[in-house]
Write an enzyme that holds these catalytic residues in place. Structure first.
Site, PDB file in Angstrom:
ATOM      1  N   PRO A 596     -10.795  11.005   3.026  1.00 29.98           N
ATOM      2  CA  PRO A 596     -12.103  11.554   2.160  1.00 29.98           C
ATOM      3  C   PRO A 596     -12.475  13.192   2.917  1.00 29.98           C
ATOM      4  O   PRO A 596     -12.859  13.935   2.059  1.00 29.98           O
ATOM      5  CB  PRO A 596     -13.267  10.503   2.653  1.00 29.98           C
ATOM      6  CG  PRO A 596     -12.342   9.200   2.815  1.00 29.98           C
ATOM      7  CD  PRO A 596     -11.070   9.589   3.386  1.00 29.98           C
ATOM      8  N   GLU A 668      -5.170  20.401  -7.568  1.00 32.30           N
ATOM      9  CA  GLU A 668      -5.652  21.512  -8.340  1.00 32.30           C
ATOM     10  C   GLU A 668      -6.800  21.342  -9.080  1.00 32.30           C
ATOM     11  O   GLU A 668      -7.516  22.179  -9.593  1.00 32.30           O
ATOM     12  CB  GLU A 668      -4.371  21.717  -9.270  1.00 32.30           C
ATOM     13  CG  GLU A 668      -3.156  22.124  -8.173  1.00 32.30           C
ATOM     14  CD  GLU A 668      -1.934  22.391  -8.996  1.00 32.30           C
ATOM     15  OE1 GLU A 668      -1.653  23.530  -9.610  1.00 32.30           O
ATOM     16  OE2 GLU A 668      -0.819  21.686  -8.836  1.00 32.30           O
TER      17      GLU A 668
HETATM   18 MO1  MOS Z   1       0.684  24.406  -7.290  1.00 30.75          MO
HETATM   19  S1  MOS Z   1       0.339  26.078  -8.629  1.00 30.75           S
HETATM   20  O1  MOS Z   1       1.772  23.345  -8.455  1.00 30.75           O
HETATM   21  O2  MOS Z   1       1.257  25.060  -5.856  1.00 30.75           O
END
Ligand code: MOS
Length: 711
Positions: A596, A668
């Protein structure tokens, strides 16, 4: 907090907060980065970049420079070794972006035209700056625009086009239509640690000490490019100060290998911050047209998302912004398309949430516009358009907990108290508004191998070619291994970042930790079986190896994604055009959370990047020269400390049903939807739609005075 607390292991290390296992080394300086590891006989290369945007090199005037102090050699297209620049890399396509010094053509401003190598970095730099290169200049085109005549449809790493139903008929039959163009600018990842590599030959093997997102990846590309036996190339990358998609094979490693081969001594090449703006890749600008057609109750009849990005004349890289609609929302007629135009600019590349980051800005802002038109709460609009299966694929979702994110986020953010009408709330001179947006990112796993050793002293050593690019992957894998072995984490040592450890997935696509954890879990299972035989541990330990290729290949085809709900509150000063983000909340359904502490850091970091994307980041290209204005972190604005308010990230329970540990991946998704939530909040504050990022003060001012949407 709603952290997952599955009792799948005795020790329960996964799911509890752990500081980084290499944290002490990093803060004391004991951890060495690629550019600071000492080597005997080290020589230093300095890259010389083109000063014209298109043309041919007429001559490289090396003789004066070769007489300068300490200079050992000058490599350029006239004398550098030939390489195979048409090889196909691990990710499937030939990419000659890093194949430097092979021809006289200059494809963009900032293309490497020479490498000056000297005894010291200072000597190399001075000589590089003194090197005269004559060019035959040609007219260039660096101007990106929606109507560019050379734009074409292209697949990239996903199909260019998806189509379902009769779009125009559904649009014509729609009670409400949103038809708008959104743009995002050229953006740069620029990790804190610049790209740096040292190449040397050692006992017949080429060794590259580098900073990258996957040493097996870089090693195989170097082997391919230089036509070497893959077993004779070793790439190491122990600590990485950020990557974000930019740290694969790039010019600096190739130049270093060429020079080290010629000089027969170690050669180091480091990019300067300024060089990173043309050599490290970046996110293409986008222009995106969205058309939404809805029934009066907000249910979509038509969804059309067309995106244009740019690439270089060197390599066809596509920023697939129209991909996100294929996951998020269904409609009776559905159309998405990615197009690209080739200009005389550096090659763009993967940059954190490629496609989803700019694509979600357009889609999620358009949804907000539709909510306004329908008079429906933006969250309720998303509830009404929640698909049961993949909108384009028709495949089931492995799990989809988007609405749980919105429910939890709305509760914690205080969304129920929001007056939907814009421009009503004030705090002194500030207009206040709140906005929301959805997020998604693919959740996959890539084949990986791992080795695990039960040592005679009762500890365990894991060797896996993972990359910790600042994410905390090394720590996460320590926890995963500890649970799988049912031992305390301090009995496990995880070694990563060495291509000699064998193939493994890269730190990319938000798939790193999941892919590596799978291989570690598999190895631990096998090792425990071996230890159960109770034969005692010999001095060299007992080592087992795992390979997840078959297990991952056997996964059923499904829509596999993480999801999230982003919330933002902004204050806008209509007199100055200043926008301040006051608070942000992101709630994510992103699989089981391994650590976490570092997970929260990852998600909050992505959200802060969303603030940057919404309000600050923009690389501006000069049409006349073809180069950047302000190619440095003074001219290229990113959110600074004072721009970042309270940013909270948390998650709902969402273990991946098909993963041995329940992981999906969090690298991401934090940036996805974040800029849209802020832009939607700016609309709520001011009543003005900002469809062009970043939302600069001048755009706020001119839009307010125009009384409509921003230009
Ligand atoms: Mo990420 S843009 O797959 O390093």
């Amino acid at each position: 907090m709603t952290t997952t607390t599955q009792a799948t292991a005795v020790t329960g290390a996964v799911g509890t907060a752990h500081t980084r296992v290499e944290g002490r080394d990093k803060v004391t300086g004991a951890a060495r980065y690629a550019g600071e590891i000492p080597f005997d006989e080290l020589a230093h290369g300095w890259m010389v970049l083109s000063t014209v945007a298109r043309g041919r090199i007429r001559s490289v005037e090396t003789s004066a420079v070769l007489r300068m102090p300490g200079v050992l050699t000058v490599l350029h297209h006239g004398n550098a070794p030939r390489v195979d620049s048409d090889y196909v890399g691990m990710l499937g396509t030939p990419d000659p972006t890093a194949a430097v010094f092979q021809h006289e053509r200059v494809p963009h401003m900032g293309w490497p035209v020479a490498l000056v190598v000297a005894e010291t970095s200072e000597q190399a730099r001075e000589a590089a700056e003194a090197l005269v290169v004559h060019y035959e200049e040609e007219p260039h085109d660096v101007t990106f625009s929606a109507g560019h005549p050379d734009a074409y449809q292209v697949d990239g790493f996903m199909p260019a086009v998806t189509e379902k139903g009769d779009l125009e008929a559904e649009l014509a039959a729609s009670a409400l239509v949103v038809d708008a163009e959104y743009t995002t600018p050229e953006e740069h990842h620029n990790p804190m640690e610049p790209h740096a590599a040292t190449a040397l030959w050692d006992g017949g093997r080429l060794e590259v000490v580098d900073s990258n997102q996957g040493t097996a990846w870089v090693a195989s590309e170097i082997a391919n490019m230089f036509s070497l036996d893959p077993a004779s190339v070793r790439v190491r990358s122990e600590h990485v100060g950020g990557g974000f998609g930019s740290k694969g094979l790039r010019a600096h490693q190739v130049a270093a290998v060429m020079a080290a081969t010629g000089l027969r001594r170690p050669v180091r090449v480091v990019m300067t911050r300024r060089q990173m703006f043309s050599l490290a890749g970046y996110r293409s600008p986008t222009t995106q047209r969205i058309r939404l057609g809805a029934r009066a109750d907000g249910r979509l009849r038509a969804l059309d998302h067309s995106s244009l990005s740019l690439t270089s004349t060197v390599h066809e890289f596509v920023e697939p912004s129209a991909g996100v609609a294929r996951v998020m929302y269904d409609a009776d007629a559905h159309h998405t398309a990615n197009r690209v135009v080739r200009l005389d600019v550096p090659t763009p590349t993967w940059m954190r949430a490629p496609g989803e980051a700019p694509g979600s800005f357009a889609v999620e802002a358009a949804l907000d516009e539709l909510a306004e038109k329908c008079g429906i709460d933006p969250i309720e609009l998303r509830v009404r358009n929640e698909p049961e299966t993949g909108p384009v694929s028709g495949l089931p979702f492995s799990s989809r907990n988007l609405l749980a994110c919105f429910r939890e986020g709305a509760r914690r953010f205080g969304w129920a108290d929001r007056d939907p009408r814009p421009g009503l709330r004030r705090d002194g001179r500030w207009l206040l508004g709140t906005g929301t947006a959805a997020a998604s990112f693919g959740a996959g796993a890539g084949p990986s191998t791992a080795a695990m050793t039960a040592e005679a002293d009762g500890t365990f050593t894991v060797r896996i070619n993972a990359a910790d690019i600042g994410t905390g992957a090394r720590t996460a894998l320590t926890l995963v291994a500890a649970d799988a072995l049912e031992v305390a984490p301090d009995r496990v040592q995880v070694r990563i970042g060495d291509s000699d450890f064998g193939p493994a997935w890269i730190a990319g696509g938000s798939m790193g930790t999941r892919s590596w954890a799978w291989a570690v879990t598999a190895a631990a299972g096998e090792l425990r079986e071996r230890l159960a035989l109770n034969t005692g541990i010999p001095p060299e330990g007992i080592t087992v190896r795992s390979d997840t290729t078959a297990a991952i290949g056997a996964l059923a085809q499904k829509e596999r994604h993480s999801f999230g709900a982003q919330f933002a509150e902004v204050a806008v000063d209509p007199a100055t055009g200043e926008v301040r983000v006051r608070r942000m909340l992101g709630i994510f359904a992103a699989g089981r959370i391994v650590n976490p502490l570092t997970a929260r850091g990852q998600l909050v970091g992505g959200m802060i990047w969303g603030i940057s994307m919404a309000l600050h980041e923009e690389a501006v290209r000069d049409r006349a020269s073809g180069g950047h204005y302000g190619a440095d972190l003074a001219g290229y604005h990113v959110a600074a400390h004072a721009d970042v308010p309270l940013v909270e990230a948390d998650w709902v329970d969402d273990p991946d049903p098909d993963d041995p540990v329940g992981i999906k991946g969090i690298g991401e998704i934090g940036i996805v939807g974040a800029a849209a939530a802020i832009a939607n909040a700016v609309w709520h504050a001011t009543g003005v739609r900002h469809r062009h990022l970043p939302i600069r003060p001048d755009r706020v001012l001119s839009a307010n005075s125009a009384g409509g949407s921003s230009a």
